[in-house]
Each structure stands twice: as structure tokens, then as C-alpha cells.
Design a protein around this motif. Structure first.
Motif, mmCIF file in Angstrom:
data_model
loop_
_atom_site.group_PDB
_atom_site.id
_atom_site.type_symbol
_atom_site.label_atom_id
_atom_site.label_comp_id
_atom_site.label_asym_id
_atom_site.label_seq_id
_atom_site.Cartn_x
_atom_site.Cartn_y
_atom_site.Cartn_z
ATOM 1 N N ALA A 80 0.981 -1.026 0.187
ATOM 2 C CA ALA A 80 -0.116 0.288 0.273
ATOM 3 C C ALA A 80 0.903 1.134 0.020
ATOM 4 O O ALA A 80 0.314 2.231 -0.661
ATOM 5 N N ARG A 81 1.832 1.341 0.751
ATOM 6 C CA ARG A 81 2.931 2.399 0.927
ATOM 7 C C ARG A 81 3.588 2.691 -0.590
ATOM 8 O O ARG A 81 3.760 3.668 -0.953
ATOM 9 N N LEU A 82 3.903 1.622 -1.131
ATOM 10 C CA LEU A 82 4.387 1.488 -2.454
ATOM 11 C C LEU A 82 3.525 2.129 -3.376
ATOM 12 O O LEU A 82 3.605 3.220 -4.288
ATOM 13 N N ALA A 83 2.264 1.620 -3.591
ATOM 14 C CA ALA A 83 1.155 2.218 -4.328
ATOM 15 C C ALA A 83 0.856 3.567 -4.110
ATOM 16 O O ALA A 83 0.834 4.493 -5.171
ATOM 17 N N TRP A 84 1.003 4.058 -2.831
ATOM 18 C CA TRP A 84 0.973 5.610 -2.689
ATOM 19 C C TRP A 84 1.851 6.496 -3.318
ATOM 20 O O TRP A 84 1.678 7.307 -3.640
ATOM 21 N N HIS A 91 3.976 5.815 -5.618
ATOM 22 C CA HIS A 91 4.051 5.931 -7.276
ATOM 23 C C HIS A 91 2.781 6.134 -7.973
ATOM 24 O O HIS A 91 2.767 6.000 -9.335
ATOM 25 N N GLY A 92 1.735 6.176 -7.107
ATOM 26 C CA GLY A 92 0.583 6.479 -7.545
ATOM 27 C C GLY A 92 0.022 5.222 -8.519
ATOM 28 O O GLY A 92 -0.869 5.430 -9.429
ATOM 29 N N GLY A 95 -5.158 7.202 2.082
ATOM 30 C CA GLY A 95 -6.342 7.475 0.684
ATOM 31 C C GLY A 95 -6.190 6.575 -0.137
ATOM 32 O O GLY A 95 -6.370 6.902 -1.535
ATOM 33 N N ILE A 96 -5.882 5.340 -0.253
ATOM 34 C CA ILE A 96 -5.711 4.340 -1.043
ATOM 35 C C ILE A 96 -6.824 3.364 -0.734
ATOM 36 O O ILE A 96 -6.696 2.735 0.143
ATOM 37 N N ARG A 97 -7.711 2.991 -1.702
ATOM 38 C CA ARG A 97 -8.677 1.876 -1.552
ATOM 39 C C ARG A 97 -8.360 0.995 -2.347
ATOM 40 O O ARG A 97 -8.772 0.961 -3.806
ATOM 41 N N PRO A 98 -7.872 -0.296 -2.067
ATOM 42 C CA PRO A 98 -7.376 -1.414 -2.902
ATOM 43 C C PRO A 98 -8.538 -2.189 -3.393
ATOM 44 O O PRO A 98 -9.805 -2.258 -2.556
ATOM 45 N N ALA A 99 -8.578 -2.884 -4.416
ATOM 46 C CA ALA A 99 -9.438 -3.884 -4.770
ATOM 47 C C ALA A 99 -9.281 -5.066 -3.891
ATOM 48 O O ALA A 99 -7.976 -5.500 -3.770
#
Length: 306
Positions: A24-28, A30-31, A76-80
Motif C-alpha cells: 500500500a505504501r508503494l502504491a501511494w 508511485h500512484g 487515501g488508497i482503496r485497494p480492490a
């Protein structure tokens, strides 16, 4: 080479929750889009094992939804979320891995985990079947990687991919490229009965040329040229010593796409390092063309499936 889609493999363990938060932190950062996939093999085909409030898949799906809500509130990231009822070899996980740029797995699903050797680790199977990069997450998700050691050869294309992938998790100034000279060359020189000064001179020349080649690859990847290191001796032992001496918390290494039987009888360098070290390990499939072939093959299999 950007991260656009990250998949985190989640089970009921605390280590997998940490791996999911690392993803999740990586996704945040790198968008990127994030998916949480929980592979679980449901025993029996009775409807009560799959449906109803007490069924394991329903409880797992609810736990994933709670984790997704927590991530949305925190960063602020909602994963599938998805639950694969066919287990680790299911089609749901395979489809997610096929379109992902990175799959994050906990240490229990890496080499040295509880999986029987004839099946191989899930991390190795995902890289082999889907041709996707795999991050074996062992460190807590809130800790940053202060140093990344990239074990690379002198091939420009493969080294460039490894060096750029290290930038996913680490600052450019903290990426160290490391190459180990083949010890067989030194054995051949000694077997040729050459004078010791000639052998030492040849090894010094080879070391210097390798340092220059690594420096060029670092510059092409947008990194400082001085962050190169050339070692001599057995590759696994020397790389593990370098990890410890440099205090590296991330190891980036290319892994050939090989099945569990091949890894059993002749383990690759990436396999041995992942089983021996305690830091995070990032695998990239090598050669790069094999990853494209694996994804094409998965596409054909999905198209042929009923």
C-alpha cells in the motif's frame, strides 16, 4: 519502468498484513493501483463451506474489506479485494499477477517457507508462470530502505532493469551495484600454471573493467557512477557478506524462470540468497524476454479456458 499495478498476496498471518501495508505504501508513493488477493483452498464443495456468514471465504472477504477501509482512511488508497477459492494455483491470483508490475508476498510464501519442495514457493511460481517481479517483504512496512544492494552481471539491458527497479523502493543515492567475478576464471588461470603475478595482474584488470562497466550502467540508469562494487569469490557468500557490511535492507537480484524441480537440483543464485538472507528481496525475471513470453502464455491459457 514504472509501477502501475501492485498485487499483495494476503492470508490470515500477521506477516501478510505487513506485506500488504508495504504494498500500500508503494502504491501511494508511485500512484499505482493496488489489489489484495487472498488465495485459500476451501475443503469440500458443500455450499456451507463457501457461503453464509461463517464460511471461511466470506470471513476472509470481510477481513480484506476492513483492511481496504483502513488503508483508505490512513493513506487515501482503496485497494480492490479478491478471494481465490482455488488456492495458490487459482485463476484469480493468476489473472491479477498477469497484469501486475509487482507482486508483494510475505516471507512464508518465499523459499524456505512451509511449502513442500516439489511445489516450490508461491513467489517462485508467480515469477515462473506470470513473469512478474516479486517482492519478498520481511521488514515492517513503516521502515524505509536506507540501502539497496543490486546483484547484477555486466549485461547492459538486464542490469538497467535491476537498477531502475531498485529505485522503486530506495533513494537513488542509496543504490549500490555489486558484481561478483566468476571464480572459475581464477581457477582456470591457476590450472594453466601461470605465474602468480600474472594471475594477480589479470584479476586486477578484470576487476577494473567490471567497475567501469558497472559505472556506465549506473549512469544510464540515472544513478551516481561511483556506487559500484566488484567482489571475488563464491557469489552467495560474498553477496551475503556485502549485505551485512553495507547494512543493506533490500536485495535486488534477477531470477531465471525455472520450475521447482530445476530449483531443487540446481538452485539459482536468487533462490539461495532469498532463503539465506533476512532482508527484503526483490526478484526480477531474467532474461527480460522470458517475462513477456510467460505473460503471452498465460493469455493463451486464459483464452483457451472454458
Amino acid at each position: 519502468m514504472q509501477l502501475r499495478h501492485i498485487v499483495a498476496v494476503v492470508d490470515s498471518s500477521a506477516a501478510s498484513v505487513q506485506a500488504a501495508w508495504r504494498a500500500a505504501r508503494l502504491a501511494w508513493a508511485h500512484g499505482a493501483a493496488l489489489s489484495l488477493v487472498a488465495p485459500m483452498a476451501v475443503p469440500g464443495r458443500h455450499p456451507s463451506a463457501r457461503h453464509g456468514p461463517s464460511a471461511p471465504p466470506v470471513r476472509m472477504r470481510a477481513a480484506l474489506a476492513d483492511m481496504a477501509d483502513t488503508m483508505a482512511a490512513a493513506i487515501g488508497i482503496r485497494p480492490a479485494v479478491a478471494v481465490d477459492l482455488e488456492g495458490e494455483d487459482g485463476a484469480v491470483l493468476r489473472r491479477h499477477a498477469q497484469v501486475a508490475d509487482l507482486v508483494v508476498v510475505p516471507a512464508a510464501l518465499a523459499p524456505g517457507g512451509p511449502a513442500p519442495w516439489w511445489r516450490g514457493s508461491l513467489a517462485g511460481r508467480l515469477l515462473h508462470e506470470a513473469g512478474v517481479a516479486v517482492l519478498i517483504a520481511r521488514r515492517p512496512p513503516g521502515t524505509a530502505h536506507r540501502c539497496a544492494l543490486v546483484a547484477t552481471g555486466l549485461d547492459a539491458e538486464a542490469a538497467g532493469l535491476l537498477l531502475r527497479a531498485a529505485g522503486w523502493l530506495c533513494q537513488p543515492r542509496a543504490v549500490l551495484a555489486c558484481h561478483v567475478l566468476d571464480p572459475a576464471i581464477q581457477r582456470h588461470l591457476h590450472a594453466a600454471d601461470l605465474p602468480l603475478p600474472a594471475v594477480q595482474s589479470w584479476l586486477e584488470t578484470a576487476t577494473r573493467r567490471a567497475e567501469l562497466a558497472l559505472g556506465e550502467q549506473l549512469v544510464r540508469a540515472g544513478l551516481p557512477a561511483g556506487q559500484a562494487m566488484v567482489l571475488r569469490g563464491p557469489a552467495p557468500a560474498r553477496l551475503l557478506q556485502a549485505l551485512q557490511s553495507r547494512g543493506a535492507s533490500l536485495l535486488v537480484v534477477g531470477k531465471p524462470r525455472r520450475g521447482p524441480w530445476a530449483e531443487r537440483w540446481r538452485p539459482s543464485l536468487a533462490q539461495r540468497l532469498a532463503a539465506a538472507t533476512r532482508c527484503d528481496v526483490l526478484w526480477l525475471p531474467t532474461p527480460p524476454t522470458s517475462a513477456q513470453a510467460a505473460r503471452q502464455r498465460l493469455g493463451w491459457l486464459d483464452a483457451a479456458a472454458p
